[in-house]
Design an enzyme around this catalytic site. Structure first.
Site, PDB file in Angstrom:
ATOM      1  N   TYR A 108       0.933  -1.229  -0.103  1.00 26.95           N
ATOM      2  CA  TYR A 108       0.033   0.172  -0.062  1.00 26.95           C
ATOM      3  C   TYR A 108       0.948   1.246   0.204  1.00 26.95           C
ATOM      4  O   TYR A 108       1.916   1.431   0.866  1.00 26.95           O
ATOM      5  CB  TYR A 108      -0.714  -0.048   1.306  1.00 26.95           C
ATOM      6  CG  TYR A 108      -1.827   1.282   1.450  1.00 26.95           C
ATOM      7  CD1 TYR A 108      -2.875   1.346   0.721  1.00 26.95           C
ATOM      8  CD2 TYR A 108      -1.705   2.267   2.195  1.00 26.95           C
ATOM      9  CE1 TYR A 108      -3.748   2.340   0.507  1.00 26.95           C
ATOM     10  CE2 TYR A 108      -2.541   3.306   2.343  1.00 26.95           C
ATOM     11  CZ  TYR A 108      -3.561   3.551   1.416  1.00 26.95           C
ATOM     12  OH  TYR A 108      -4.517   4.331   1.658  1.00 26.95           O
TER      13      TYR A 108
ATOM     14  N   ASP B 271       9.541   2.801  -0.220  1.00 28.59           N
ATOM     15  CA  ASP B 271       8.307   3.389   0.420  1.00 28.59           C
ATOM     16  C   ASP B 271       8.635   3.189   2.052  1.00 28.59           C
ATOM     17  O   ASP B 271       8.223   2.058   2.587  1.00 28.59           O
ATOM     18  CB  ASP B 271       6.924   2.820   0.310  1.00 28.59           C
ATOM     19  CG  ASP B 271       5.669   3.908   0.782  1.00 28.59           C
ATOM     20  OD1 ASP B 271       6.183   4.266   2.075  1.00 28.59           O
ATOM     21  OD2 ASP B 271       4.946   3.612   0.532  1.00 28.59           O
TER      22      ASP B 271
ATOM     23  N   LYS C 116       4.179   9.937   8.180  1.00 26.75           N
ATOM     24  CA  LYS C 116       3.735  10.372   9.537  1.00 26.75           C
ATOM     25  C   LYS C 116       5.069  10.252  10.635  1.00 26.75           C
ATOM     26  O   LYS C 116       5.015  11.154  11.482  1.00 26.75           O
ATOM     27  CB  LYS C 116       2.598   9.585   9.928  1.00 26.75           C
ATOM     28  CG  LYS C 116       2.665   8.053   9.668  1.00 26.75           C
ATOM     29  CD  LYS C 116       1.175   7.576   9.457  1.00 26.75           C
ATOM     30  CE  LYS C 116       1.388   6.304   8.642  1.00 26.75           C
ATOM     31  NZ  LYS C 116       0.041   5.753   8.038  1.00 26.75           N
TER      32      LYS C 116
HETATM   33  N1  HOZ Z   1      -4.221   2.908   6.073  1.00 27.36           N
HETATM   34  C1  HOZ Z   1      -3.780   3.155   7.342  1.00 27.36           C
HETATM   35  C2  HOZ Z   1      -3.321   1.738   7.823  1.00 27.36           C
HETATM   36  N2  HOZ Z   1      -2.306   1.190   6.997  1.00 27.36           N
HETATM   37  C3  HOZ Z   1      -5.050   3.639   8.250  1.00 27.36           C
HETATM   38  C4  HOZ Z   1      -5.072   4.932   8.391  1.00 27.36           C
HETATM   39  C5  HOZ Z   1      -6.004   5.435   9.302  1.00 27.36           C
HETATM   40  O1  HOZ Z   1      -7.105   4.974   9.554  1.00 27.36           O
HETATM   41  O2  HOZ Z   1      -5.575   6.337  10.286  1.00 27.36           O
END
Ligand code: HOZ
Length: 426
Positions: free
Chosen positions: A142, A237, A265
Site C-alpha cells: 500500500y 516506501d 507520519k
Molecule cells: N491506511 C492506514 C493503515 N495502514 C490506516 C490509516 C488510518 O485509519 O488512520
C-alpha cells in the site's frame, strides 16, 4: 448507549462511514468504532474512559509512545510563533539537513503533508527523470490512495473486498504493473516485457499493509540490481519502516540503498507530514530547479517540523531505544507464537523489529495471495475479545501491531495474559 456509540451515531450522518479513513470504521471486524479521547505512553483512552494498551500507535509514528513531553514542548514552543506562513522557515532547513546527514542515500529531500503525497510525487519525479511512464508495484503493498497506486493495494483496500478502487479512470492505472512480493522472477518478467519502459519500482521494504510480510533473503538486493541494470529508479516506501526498523530505516537494516525514499507520519511524530528524497540528480528534477511540478502551502509546516525533528533527535541520541523496542517486541510476538503452539492452533506469527502480525491461517505468509488465506472471521472474534479486555489492535487482519519505546514488561505480560485467556475460550 456508550459515548462512543453516541458519537458514531452522529458521525455517520455527516462523515462517510462515520470516519475519515476507512479502516477506522471497524467494518471488517463487524463492530462500531471506539472514539479516542487521548493517549499517554503505551495507553489510549476512549470516550467512555476505558483504558487500552495501544498497538496502533497512530499507525507507526508514536515510536516514543503517546504524548511524549519533549515532543509536546517543541510543538507548543513553535506554535507560539505562528501556525503556518506559506513561506520558507529555518526549521525546514534543519529538518532537511538532519535527514540528509543521517540517511546516506538521501542528498536532497522535499517535505509534503502525507505518505500518499510523498509517493505520488516520488513517482512523478521518477517518471520525469527517466522519461518513462510505467511503474512496478507489488500486490498487497500500500502506497497511499493516489490513483495510479490503487492497484491490488493493501490496507483498507484488502478488506473492502475489491482489488481496485472505483473512480480511478483506466488511463490512470494503465502504466501500473503489479508483481508478486518476494518473487523476483515476476519482476524480471515485467522488465523483459517492457524493456526501457519502466520508470520506477516501488516497494515497501517490509510489507506492512497486508499484515507484516518480511522480504526474503535476496529479494530487495535483487530489486536493487534489476533497477541498476535497467536504469530504473528504485523507490523504498519507508512510511512505516523509516526511523522505526532502525534509525536509518529499512535501508540501514537490510544494507541496501534506494534511489528515492518516501516517508510519512513518522517524520512528523504523528503530525501530518510526508517527504520524499534521494539522489541529488533525481531530486533536482523537482520545481523550481527542474520541470517536475509539486507544491503545497502546508509543506514543511513549522509546527509539524518541530514535532518531527524533536522525535528524530531523541531517536538519534538514544540508539538503545531500538534494542529495547526489539526486545519487547520479540518477547511479545514470540510469546504469542508460543501460546498459539501451546493451544495447538495452526496460526502464523510474522514479525521484525517493532512490527508484527498474527495471521489466522496455517499457511506461511510471504506474499499477498498467502496473506489472503487468513480467516478474517476468526481475526474479528480475536479482535473483539482483545478490545473488550483492554488491548487496542488495528481493526483488520491486514494491519500491523506497532510496539513503541513506551511498551514495557507490564504491557507485554498483560497482553499475553489476555491472549491466553482468548485462546482458552476460543
Ligand atoms: N491506511 C492506514 C493503515 N495502514 C490506516 C490509516 C488510518 O485509519 O488512520
Amino acid at each position: 448507549m456508550s459515548r462512543s456509540e453516541e458519537l458514531y451515531e452522529r458521525a455517520v450522518k455527516v462523515i462517510p462511514g462515520g470516519v475519515n479513513s476507512p479502516v477506522r470504521a471497524y467494518g471488517s471486524v463487524g463492530m462500531t468504532p471506539r472514539f479516542v479521547e487521548g493517549a499517554t505512553g503505551p495507553y489510549i483512552f476512549d470516550a467512555d474512559s476505558n483504558r487500552y494498551i495501544d498497538y496502533i500507535g497512530s499507525w507507526g509514528p508514536m515510536i516514543l509512545g503517546h504524548n511524549n513531553q519533549e515532543v509536546l514542548k517543541a510543538v507548543v514552543r513553535k506554535a507560539e510563533s505562528g501556525l503556518s506562513f506559506g513561506a520558507a522557515t529555518e526549521i525546514e532547513v534543519e529538518m532537511a539537513e538532519f535527514i540528509c546527514e543521517n540517511v546516506p542515500s538521501i542528498e536532497m529531500i522535499r517535505m509534503v503533508n502525507s505518505g500518499t503525497e510523498a509517493v505520488m510525487s516520488a513517482i512523478r519525479v521518477a517518471r520525469g527523470y527517466t522519461g518513462r511512464n510505467k511503474i512496478v508495484k507489488f500486490d498487497g503493498c500500500y502506497h497511499g490512495h493516489s490513483d495510479a497506486l490503487l492497484v491490488k493495494a493493501g490496507s483498507g483496500v484488502m478488506t473492502a473486498g475489491v482489488p481496485d478502487s472505483s473512480g480511478v479512470p483506466a488511463g490512470c492505472t494503465q502504466d501500473t504493473l503489479s508483481a508478486v512480493y518476494n518473487n523476483l522472477e515476476s519482476v524480471k518478467a515485467l522488465f523483459q516485457e517492457f524493456p526501457q519502459e519502466i520508470a520506477a519500482v516501488i516497494v515497501e521494504p517490509v510489507a506492512a499493509n497486508m499484515g507484516v510480510v518480511l522480504p526474503e533473503e535476496g529479494f530487495l538486493q535483487g530489486l536493487r540490481d534489476l533497477c541498476t541494470e535497467h536504469g530504473t529508479v528504485l523507490i523504498f516506501d519507508e512510511v512505516i519502516t523509516g526511523f522505526r526498523l532502525a534509525f536509518g530505516g529499512a535501508q540501514e537494516h537490510f544494507g541496501i540503498q534506494a534511489d528515492l525514499v518516501t516517508y510519512g507520519k513518522i517524520i512528523g511524530a504523528g503530525m501530518p507530514v510526508g517527504a520524499y528524497g534521494g539522489k541529488r540528480e533525481i531530486m533536482e528534477q523537482v520545481a523550481p530547479v527542474g520541470s517536475v511540478y509539486q507544491a503545497g502551502t502546508l509543506s514543511g509546516n513549522p509546527v509539524a517540523m518541530a514535532a518531527g525533528l524533536a522525535q528524530l533527535k531523541i531517536l538519534k541520541e538514544h540508539p538503545e531505544i531500538y534494542s529495547k523496542m526489539r526486545l519487547n517486541a520479540d518477547t511479545l510476538f514470540d510469546g504469542m507464537a508460543a501460546l498459539v503452539k501451546k493451544y495447538k492452533k495452526p496460526w502464523k506469527m510474522n514479525h521484525i523489529g517493532s512490527l508484527g502480525c498474527l495471521y489466522f491461517t496455517e499457511q506461511d505468509v510471504h506474499n499477498y495471495e498467502e496473506a489472503k488465506t487468513a480467516d478474517t472471521k476468526t481475526f474479528a472474534a480475536y479482535f473483539r475479545f482483545m478490545l473488550e479486555h483492554g488491548i487496542h489492535l488495528g481493526p483488520s487482519q491486514f494491519e500491523a501491531m506497532f510496539i513503541s519505546n513506551a511498551h514495557n514488561e507490564e504491557t507485554t505480560k498483560e497482553t499475553l495474559r489476555v491472549f491466553e485467556e482468548y485462546l482458552r475460550c476460543e
